[in-house]
Design an enzyme around this catalytic site. Structure first.
Site, PDB file in Angstrom:
ATOM      1  N   ASP A  29       0.772  -6.010  -1.326  1.00  0.00           N
ATOM      2  CA  ASP A  29       2.242  -6.037  -1.340  1.00  0.00           C
ATOM      3  C   ASP A  29       2.785  -6.381  -2.730  1.00  0.00           C
ATOM      4  O   ASP A  29       3.971  -6.216  -2.998  1.00  0.00           O
ATOM      5  CB  ASP A  29       2.730  -7.138  -0.382  1.00  0.00           C
ATOM      6  CG  ASP A  29       3.438  -6.591   0.837  1.00  0.00           C
ATOM      7  OD1 ASP A  29       3.984  -5.481   0.769  1.00  0.00           O
ATOM      8  OD2 ASP A  29       3.438  -7.305   1.864  1.00  0.00           O
ATOM      9  N   LYS A  41       2.600   1.554   9.500  1.00  0.00           N
ATOM     10  CA  LYS A  41       1.596   1.267   8.472  1.00  0.00           C
ATOM     11  C   LYS A  41       0.194   1.462   9.045  1.00  0.00           C
ATOM     12  O   LYS A  41      -0.687   2.032   8.395  1.00  0.00           O
ATOM     13  CB  LYS A  41       1.774  -0.168   7.955  1.00  0.00           C
ATOM     14  CG  LYS A  41       3.004  -0.310   7.051  1.00  0.00           C
ATOM     15  CD  LYS A  41       3.385  -1.758   6.769  1.00  0.00           C
ATOM     16  CE  LYS A  41       4.711  -1.806   6.001  1.00  0.00           C
ATOM     17  NZ  LYS A  41       5.238  -3.156   5.826  1.00  0.00           N
ATOM     18  N   GLN A  44       3.798  -9.155   7.264  1.00  0.00           N
ATOM     19  CA  GLN A  44       5.105  -8.510   7.401  1.00  0.00           C
ATOM     20  C   GLN A  44       6.222  -9.564   7.325  1.00  0.00           C
ATOM     21  O   GLN A  44       6.181 -10.580   8.010  1.00  0.00           O
ATOM     22  CB  GLN A  44       5.167  -7.745   8.736  1.00  0.00           C
ATOM     23  CG  GLN A  44       6.415  -6.914   8.946  1.00  0.00           C
ATOM     24  CD  GLN A  44       6.540  -5.745   7.961  1.00  0.00           C
ATOM     25  OE1 GLN A  44       5.558  -5.204   7.475  1.00  0.00           O
ATOM     26  NE2 GLN A  44       7.777  -5.375   7.645  1.00  0.00           N
TER      27      GLN A  44
HETATM   28  N1  GUN Z   1       9.531  -6.375   5.029  1.00  0.00           N
HETATM   29  C1  GUN Z   1      10.352  -5.448   4.486  1.00  0.00           C
HETATM   30  N2  GUN Z   1       9.746  -4.807   3.454  1.00  0.00           N
HETATM   31  C2  GUN Z   1       8.520  -5.346   3.350  1.00  0.00           C
HETATM   32  C3  GUN Z   1       7.421  -5.104   2.469  1.00  0.00           C
HETATM   33  O1  GUN Z   1       7.452  -4.258   1.571  1.00  0.00           O
HETATM   34  N3  GUN Z   1       6.324  -5.873   2.686  1.00  0.00           N
HETATM   35  C4  GUN Z   1       6.274  -6.820   3.662  1.00  0.00           C
HETATM   36  N4  GUN Z   1       5.166  -7.528   3.768  1.00  0.00           N
HETATM   37  N5  GUN Z   1       7.278  -7.073   4.482  1.00  0.00           N
HETATM   38  C5  GUN Z   1       8.389  -6.333   4.329  1.00  0.00           C
END
Ligand code: GUN
Length: 303
Positions: A122, A55, A99
């Site tokens: 998100d 990311k 995350q």
């Molecule tokens: N862990 C797995 N997928 C995601 C996501 O789309 N966002 C976040 N913040 N954590 C994740």
């Protein structure tokens, strides 16, 4: 039977990345504003570290201001909440992502809900979930994985899914439920299935669109699929395979790709399908948040 189209998420994400980079440059030139993304990771889960690194790299490639905040695995709830409060107040930051999963001693719910809705790239805040569920998809921050899946579905079937049956396998808050809301908003007839569903193969057999998000390697078989269906594989599972007598680790989806691609019209591969689209939708949400901060002074949902 012909082979299905392999839906190339990596190529589509690269196209979108070029558009986002150009818009970011324009925002900088015209308004001296750089989209800012802050990613918070708590602890050292190896898979999460890979996702967060990817990311950050993509944010930098798009020309964003990018921050990673790494807290120790034993960080307490107040420390995480304090960091988010600071990021909420930071005008250089337009998107905040924590995350998941978080270490078990932390209250994940309280943490995700403490992010300002206007910076919730998100799409996990109840304000954004509420807008999406109410069909106000244009005004919500939509969770990145289902948003990316939807773009790939639209590429194959158009934006109006009237008359199509869609089956979502998995009822998570991150993928299954928002995916169902998006499909419904596009006029599909939607069924959400999960571990308690009877006769899953029978339900999937009626689907023109299948989205598999369960985390079980190769679970969806070729003989479950209606000929001509579009199949989106959200699973990212690490499995051991024997190669020349050696055990190697390999990524695989929730869909038996080889068998399904003999029946379906189009299938996403793993890797190279949904994964890159998820990351690019995060960039898209962050760019949008930056633009909204400019237009309104305050961003959506924070009034
Ligand atoms: N862990 C797995 N997928 C995601 C996501 O789309 N966002 C976040 N913040 N954590 C994740």
């Amino acid at each position: 039977m012909t082979n299905a189209t392999r839906i190339d998420g990596k190529a589509k994400a690269a196209e979108l990345s070029a558009v986002i980079s150009a818009e970011t440059e324009k925002l900088l030139q015209e308004h001296n504003l750089k989209p800012g993304l802050a990613v918070v990771i708590v602890g050292e889960d190896p898979a999460s570290q890979v996702y967060v690194r990817n990311k950050k790299r993509m944010a930098e490639a798009c020309g964003f201001h990018s921050e990673q905040h790494t807290l120790a695995g034993n960080a307490n709830q107040d420390e995480v909440l304090k960091l988010i409060a600071d990021l909420n107040d930071d005008t250089a930051i337009h998107g905040i992502l924590v995350q998941l999963p978080l270490p078990g001693h932390l209250d994940e719910h309280a943490i995700t809900q403490s992010i300002l809705p206007s910076k919730d790239v998100d799409g996990f805040h109840y304000i954004n979930i509420g807008k999406l569920t109410a069909g106000d998809t244009a005004d919500a921050f939509v969770p990145c994985t289902p948003a990316g899946c939807m773009l790939m579905i639209e590429d194959h079937l158009g934006s109006d899914l009237s008359g199509k049956n869609a089956v979502v396998i998995g009822r998570s808050n991150i993928v299954g439920k928002p995916m169902a809301s998006l499909l419904l908003a596009a006029n599909a007839t939607v069924t959400i299935t999960h571990s308690r569903t009877n006769d899953l193969p029978g339900v999937v057999a009626a689907a023109d669109i299948v989205v598999a998000a369960v985390g079980r390697p190769n679970m969806v078989k070729g003989n479950w699929i209606k000929p001509g269906a579009v199949v989106i594989d959200v699973g990212i599972n690490r499995i051991d395979v024997e190669v020349d007598g050696e055990t190697k680790s390999k990524l695989t989806g929730d869909v038996d790709y080889d068998a399904v691609s003999k029946i379906a019209a189009a299938v996403t591969p793993v890797p190279g399908g949904v994964g890159p689209m998820t990351i690019i939708m995060l960039m898209s949400n962050t760019l949008r948040s930056a633009k909204l901060s400019l237009a309104t002074g305050v961003s959506i949902g924070s009034s």
